[in-house]
Motif scaffolding. Structure first.
Motif, PDB file in Angstrom:
ATOM      1  N   UNK A  49       0.811  -1.216   0.000  1.00  0.00           N
ATOM      2  CA  UNK A  49       0.000   0.000   0.000  1.00  0.00           C
ATOM      3  C   UNK A  49       0.846   1.270   0.000  1.00  0.00           C
ATOM      4  N   UNK A  50       2.130   1.184   0.376  1.00  0.00           N
ATOM      5  CA  UNK A  50       3.000   2.354   0.246  1.00  0.00           C
ATOM      6  C   UNK A  50       4.460   1.929   0.303  1.00  0.00           C
ATOM      7  N   UNK A  51       5.315   2.755  -0.272  1.00  0.00           N
ATOM      8  CA  UNK A  51       6.771   2.631  -0.158  1.00  0.00           C
ATOM      9  C   UNK A  51       7.303   4.007   0.224  1.00  0.00           C
ATOM     10  N   UNK A  52       8.200   4.030   1.198  1.00  0.00           N
ATOM     11  CA  UNK A  52       8.727   5.299   1.682  1.00  0.00           C
ATOM     12  C   UNK A  52      10.251   5.207   1.763  1.00  0.00           C
ATOM     13  N   UNK A  53      10.949   6.055   0.999  1.00  0.00           N
ATOM     14  CA  UNK A  53      12.416   6.060   0.987  1.00  0.00           C
ATOM     15  C   UNK A  53      12.886   7.324   0.294  1.00  0.00           C
ATOM     16  N   UNK A  54      14.189   7.525   0.316  1.00  0.00           N
ATOM     17  CA  UNK A  54      14.770   8.652  -0.394  1.00  0.00           C
ATOM     18  C   UNK A  54      14.977   9.877   0.476  1.00  0.00           C
ATOM     19  N   UNK A  55      15.830  10.786  -0.013  1.00  0.00           N
ATOM     20  CA  UNK A  55      16.110  12.050   0.661  1.00  0.00           C
ATOM     21  C   UNK A  55      15.305  13.134  -0.035  1.00  0.00           C
ATOM     22  N   UNK A  56      14.317  13.704   0.643  1.00  0.00           N
ATOM     23  CA  UNK A  56      13.405  14.647  -0.033  1.00  0.00           C
ATOM     24  C   UNK A  56      14.033  16.016  -0.267  1.00  0.00           C
ATOM     25  N   UNK A  57      13.564  16.680  -1.301  1.00  0.00           N
ATOM     26  CA  UNK A  57      13.884  18.081  -1.576  1.00  0.00           C
ATOM     27  C   UNK A  57      12.569  18.835  -1.693  1.00  0.00           C
ATOM     28  N   UNK A  58      12.635  20.116  -2.008  1.00  0.00           N
ATOM     29  CA  UNK A  58      11.415  20.918  -2.105  1.00  0.00           C
ATOM     30  C   UNK A  58      10.537  20.503  -3.273  1.00  0.00           C
ATOM     31  N   UNK A  59      11.112  19.846  -4.290  1.00  0.00           N
ATOM     32  CA  UNK A  59      10.324  19.478  -5.464  1.00  0.00           C
ATOM     33  C   UNK A  59      10.474  18.003  -5.836  1.00  0.00           C
ATOM     34  N   UNK A  60      10.878  17.158  -4.898  1.00  0.00           N
ATOM     35  CA  UNK A  60      11.016  15.739  -5.202  1.00  0.00           C
ATOM     36  C   UNK A  60      12.003  15.061  -4.260  1.00  0.00           C
ATOM     37  N   UNK A 104      16.341  13.726  -3.838  1.00  0.00           N
ATOM     38  CA  UNK A 104      17.725  13.757  -4.312  1.00  0.00           C
ATOM     39  C   UNK A 104      17.996  12.472  -5.079  1.00  0.00           C
ATOM     40  N   UNK A 105      18.454  12.593  -6.309  1.00  0.00           N
ATOM     41  CA  UNK A 105      18.616  11.415  -7.162  1.00  0.00           C
ATOM     42  C   UNK A 105      19.988  10.771  -7.063  1.00  0.00           C
ATOM     43  N   UNK A 106      20.971  11.465  -6.523  1.00  0.00           N
ATOM     44  CA  UNK A 106      22.318  10.863  -6.494  1.00  0.00           C
ATOM     45  C   UNK A 106      22.749  10.455  -5.090  1.00  0.00           C
ATOM     46  N   UNK A 107      21.754  10.176  -4.224  1.00  0.00           N
ATOM     47  CA  UNK A 107      22.038   9.696  -2.869  1.00  0.00           C
ATOM     48  C   UNK A 107      21.246   8.417  -2.612  1.00  0.00           C
ATOM     49  N   UNK A 108      21.934   7.364  -2.220  1.00  0.00           N
ATOM     50  CA  UNK A 108      21.265   6.134  -1.814  1.00  0.00           C
ATOM     51  C   UNK A 108      20.841   6.281  -0.349  1.00  0.00           C
ATOM     52  N   UNK A 109      19.564   6.094  -0.049  1.00  0.00           N
ATOM     53  CA  UNK A 109      19.082   6.324   1.318  1.00  0.00           C
ATOM     54  C   UNK A 109      19.556   5.234   2.284  1.00  0.00           C
ATOM     55  N   UNK A 110      19.621   5.597   3.542  1.00  0.00           N
ATOM     56  CA  UNK A 110      20.034   4.630   4.563  1.00  0.00           C
ATOM     57  C   UNK A 110      18.853   3.848   5.130  1.00  0.00           C
ATOM     58  N   UNK A 111      17.627   4.309   4.817  1.00  0.00           N
ATOM     59  CA  UNK A 111      16.432   3.629   5.301  1.00  0.00           C
ATOM     60  C   UNK A 111      15.386   3.557   4.196  1.00  0.00           C
ATOM     61  N   UNK A 112      14.629   2.486   4.197  1.00  0.00           N
ATOM     62  CA  UNK A 112      13.523   2.329   3.258  1.00  0.00           C
ATOM     63  C   UNK A 112      12.437   1.511   3.943  1.00  0.00           C
ATOM     64  N   UNK A 113      11.188   1.826   3.637  1.00  0.00           N
ATOM     65  CA  UNK A 113      10.069   1.184   4.336  1.00  0.00           C
ATOM     66  C   UNK A 113       8.931   0.922   3.363  1.00  0.00           C
ATOM     67  N   UNK A 114       8.239  -0.182   3.570  1.00  0.00           N
ATOM     68  CA  UNK A 114       7.054  -0.502   2.780  1.00  0.00           C
ATOM     69  C   UNK A 114       5.945  -0.959   3.716  1.00  0.00           C
TER      70      UNK A 114
END
Length: 355
Positions: free
Chosen positions: A190-201, A203-213
């Motif tokens: 029902x959802x996936x949550x990960x990534x480093x957010x910016x004001x408009x989306x 960050x595409x060149x950073x691998x996150x340290x946490x991810x959740x579904x």
């Protein structure tokens, strides 16, 4: 309707919830909370099928019986409750533990069911039980160009793949016609949550340290919850891959004696025999009894060892609960009142069954 002529006998309970899920008015043909009846006799309203219809049908059926001078043998209670759509924890889960409920001395109950697209009514003897499952993965953060073993997103995607294979194995049984959807364990992301957010989306060149579904998991009444937890721990979220999980159990799986929450639909249950005869007396037919794919307040009543059948007298009707343009045909609604007259009079006049 008042007390039955034999108020010491276990009573009959008619339950309906009054809360409903939100609606998106822009996606409806008519305002969803206005109960518009169109020229074809379709009543458009959020709750038309789930679940304000049966609450009103109970009341209209009892009013009709009263006008005919009907006096029940058993006391008939109606409960109109909140909170069902969000789990019932502040509704029936609390009420069944109260002195007020104990004093009601309930012997048999009816709760909501679901529409039938065919010309036979559906009836439900059990509910599936929902678990809200959250799976979390951690891993080495770093530049988007680098390859790591056991990164958070890699581990989470592996988990999603394993869960998807389990889902497919259950769905294959349904597709093969060996079980209904409600008779297998379902799991849906029902959802996936990960990534480093910016004001408009993000960050595409950073691998996150946490991810959740998050997953909506539905267990059948006969599912072994301990075995399910072992599967999740060993296969879906193994700690060796830096994974953890959380389960929010949304209701009971067993009754007061430790039995699965199911109501017998055979000759061992005299209430079932009365129910079937009342439907036949109304000139109607029942399809094969089912487990409800979703979940209702009935599970809290069954937890007390009380037989409950899920039933909403809607046939030749599309299943639209929680959908846009939820509606019910006026003639189907009116027929349901007649059916409840037959059920209420028969169930409340039954003498043989006791707790």
């Amino acid at each position: 309707m008042g007390l039955g002529s034999h108020p010491s006998l276990p009573s009959i309970l008619l339950n309906s919830h009054l809360d409903s899920v939100p609606a998106e008015p822009s996606k409806w043909l008519h305002p969803p909370f206005s109960a518009v009846r169109d020229a074809d006799g379709l009543i458009f309203a959020r709750g038309a099928q789930d679940d304000k219809c049966i609450a009103m049908q109970y009341l209209e059926a009892i009013r009709s019986l009263n006008s005919k001078g009907f006096v029940p043998v058993r006391t008939v209670h109606i409960s109109l409750v909140p909170d069902e759509e969000v789990g019932g924890f502040a509704g029936w889960a609390m009420f069944v533990e109260s002195d007020e409920f104990e004093k009601m001395n309930v012997g048999f109950a009816l709760d909501e069911g679901q529409a039938s697209v065919g010309d036979e009514f559906r009836v439900f003897y059990a509910d599936r039980i929902p678990w809200n499952l959250k799976i979390k993965a951690t891993g080495q953060p770093g530049h988007g160009s680098r390859l790591y073993d056991d990164s958070a997103m890699e581990n989470l995607m592996k988990s999603v793949e394993v869960v998807s294979r389990f889902r497919e194995s259950q769905f294959d049984v349904v597709k093969a016609g060996k079980a209904l959807n409600s008779e297998v364990v379902s799991v849906n992301p029902v959802y996936v949550k990960a990534g480093v957010p910016t004001h408009d989306g993000f960050v595409m060149n950073v691998q996150p340290s946490e991810a959740e579904a998050g997953f909506d998991l539905r267990l059948t009444p006969t599912t072994d919850p301990d075995e399910m937890k072992r599967r999740i721990a060993a296969e879906w979220a193994p700690s060796v891959r830096n994974m953890s999980f959380e389960i929010i159990e949304k209701g009971p799986l067993r009754d007061c004696l430790g039995h699965p929450l199911m109501t017998a639909t055979n000759d061992s249950n005299p209430w079932w025999l009365v129910f079937k005869q009342a439907i036949a007396s109304a000139g109607e037919k029942l399809s094969r009894p089912e487990i409800l794919a979703s979940t209702t307040d009935a599970r809290y009543i069954r937890q007390k060892g009380i037989p409950v059948l899920g039933f909403s007298p809607m046939k030749n009707t599309p299943i639209l609960l929680h959908d846009h343009n939820e509606h019910l045909r006026d003639t189907v609604y009116m027929k349901g009142i007649q059916v409840y007259e037959s059920l209420i009079s028969s169930l409340s006049s039954f003498l043989e069954a006791s707790h």
